[in-house]
Design a protein around this motif. Structure first.
Motif, mmCIF file in Angstrom:
data_model
loop_
_atom_site.group_PDB
_atom_site.id
_atom_site.type_symbol
_atom_site.label_atom_id
_atom_site.label_comp_id
_atom_site.label_asym_id
_atom_site.label_seq_id
_atom_site.Cartn_x
_atom_site.Cartn_y
_atom_site.Cartn_z
ATOM 1 N N PRO A 257 51.041 9.795 55.227
ATOM 2 C CA PRO A 257 49.574 9.946 55.317
ATOM 3 C C PRO A 257 49.183 10.982 56.382
ATOM 4 O O PRO A 257 49.772 11.032 57.459
ATOM 5 C CB PRO A 257 49.103 8.546 55.723
ATOM 6 N N VAL A 258 48.210 11.829 56.075
ATOM 7 C CA VAL A 258 47.716 12.840 57.000
ATOM 8 C C VAL A 258 46.223 12.609 57.179
ATOM 9 O O VAL A 258 45.469 12.554 56.203
ATOM 10 C CB VAL A 258 47.978 14.272 56.461
ATOM 11 N N SER A 259 45.785 12.514 58.423
ATOM 12 C CA SER A 259 44.380 12.245 58.724
ATOM 13 C C SER A 259 43.531 13.475 58.449
ATOM 14 O O SER A 259 43.930 14.608 58.746
ATOM 15 C CB SER A 259 44.233 11.827 60.184
ATOM 16 N N LYS A 260 42.343 13.256 57.930
ATOM 17 C CA LYS A 260 41.418 14.356 57.692
ATOM 18 C C LYS A 260 40.534 14.602 58.908
ATOM 19 O O LYS A 260 39.927 15.658 59.037
ATOM 20 C CB LYS A 260 40.545 14.049 56.472
ATOM 21 N N THR A 261 40.472 13.635 59.829
ATOM 22 C CA THR A 261 39.591 13.763 60.998
ATOM 23 C C THR A 261 40.344 14.072 62.293
ATOM 24 O O THR A 261 39.796 14.697 63.184
ATOM 25 C CB THR A 261 38.784 12.471 61.209
ATOM 26 N N HIS A 262 41.602 13.647 62.397
ATOM 27 C CA HIS A 262 42.368 13.865 63.630
ATOM 28 C C HIS A 262 43.465 14.896 63.392
ATOM 29 O O HIS A 262 44.188 14.807 62.405
ATOM 30 C CB HIS A 262 43.009 12.560 64.101
ATOM 31 N N PRO A 263 43.617 15.867 64.316
ATOM 32 C CA PRO A 263 44.699 16.847 64.152
ATOM 33 C C PRO A 263 46.061 16.176 64.373
ATOM 34 O O PRO A 263 46.168 15.210 65.112
ATOM 35 C CB PRO A 263 44.418 17.892 65.231
ATOM 36 N N GLN A 264 47.080 16.720 63.736
ATOM 37 C CA GLN A 264 48.419 16.158 63.857
ATOM 38 C C GLN A 264 48.969 16.444 65.260
ATOM 39 O O GLN A 264 48.814 17.538 65.789
ATOM 40 C CB GLN A 264 49.332 16.754 62.802
ATOM 41 N N MET A 265 49.578 15.446 65.858
ATOM 42 C CA MET A 265 50.135 15.568 67.208
ATOM 43 C C MET A 265 51.403 16.419 67.164
ATOM 44 O O MET A 265 52.212 16.293 66.252
ATOM 45 C CB MET A 265 50.463 14.164 67.740
ATOM 46 N N SER A 266 51.559 17.290 68.174
ATOM 47 C CA SER A 266 52.759 18.124 68.232
ATOM 48 C C SER A 266 53.980 17.261 68.543
ATOM 49 O O SER A 266 53.869 16.162 69.086
ATOM 50 C CB SER A 266 52.603 19.203 69.308
ATOM 51 N N LEU A 267 55.149 17.793 68.210
ATOM 52 C CA LEU A 267 56.387 17.051 68.497
ATOM 53 C C LEU A 267 56.563 16.845 69.994
ATOM 54 O O LEU A 267 57.071 15.821 70.446
ATOM 55 C CB LEU A 267 57.584 17.802 67.917
ATOM 56 N N TYR A 268 56.140 17.840 70.788
ATOM 57 C CA TYR A 268 56.248 17.735 72.251
ATOM 58 C C TYR A 268 55.407 16.562 72.764
ATOM 59 O O TYR A 268 55.870 15.754 73.577
ATOM 60 C CB TYR A 268 55.799 19.050 72.895
#
Length: 144
Positions: free
Chosen positions: A18-29
């Motif tokens: 699942p990918v959020s439409k409102t929150h950006p994806q967190m970086s691996l770091y």
């Protein structure tokens, strides 16, 4: 019974992530930072480094060395204004623990303040006379 547990997630195992439409994806770091070790003893490593840091003791100078230093200070005093370069080694007391360190400062002596018992350098460095252990300069070529 074990056969039942192996198929527990069969209905969702092949679904797309699942990918959020409102929150950006967190970086691996940033994700990895969440799982970084917790520092339970904050400041402990700094305290150990401070304890391990070595300091020197202030040397007690002999009467002969003190007399030689006084003679060199008199020569410097007589030559103020000629901009002769001197190297002064002196003791700096450590602010955190017993002892300190010897440092050598190179420069031109602006004046010798007898009231404050200090050598004032042209770059505004103030060196207490009682902390001086050695003075080197071309001014003393005939002294040794």
């Amino acid at each position: 019974m074990q056969e039942q547990n192996n198929h527990k997630y069969d209905d969702i195992i092949h679904l797309e992530h699942p990918v959020s439409k409102t929150h950006p994806q967190m970086s691996l770091y940033d994700r990895a930072a969440q799982f970084a070790p917790f520092a339970a003893l904050t400041g402990h490593a700094a305290a150990i480094r401070e304890t391990a840091r070595r300091t020197d003791e202030k040397r007690v100078l002999s009467d002969e060395v003190l007399e030689e230093l006084n003679e060199k200070l008199n020569i410097i005093s007589a030559n103020i204004g000629t901009e002769q370069l001197v190297d002064i080694t002196y003791f700096i007391q450590d602010e955190r623990k017993a002892g300190g360190e010897y440092v050598t400062h190179s420069g031109i002596v602006k004046r010798i303040d007898l009231y404050r018992r200090a050598v004032i350098m042209a770059d505004a460095t103030i060196i207490p006379i009682e902390d001086i252990s050695q003075i080197e300069s071309d001014l003393f070529s005939g002294l040794e």
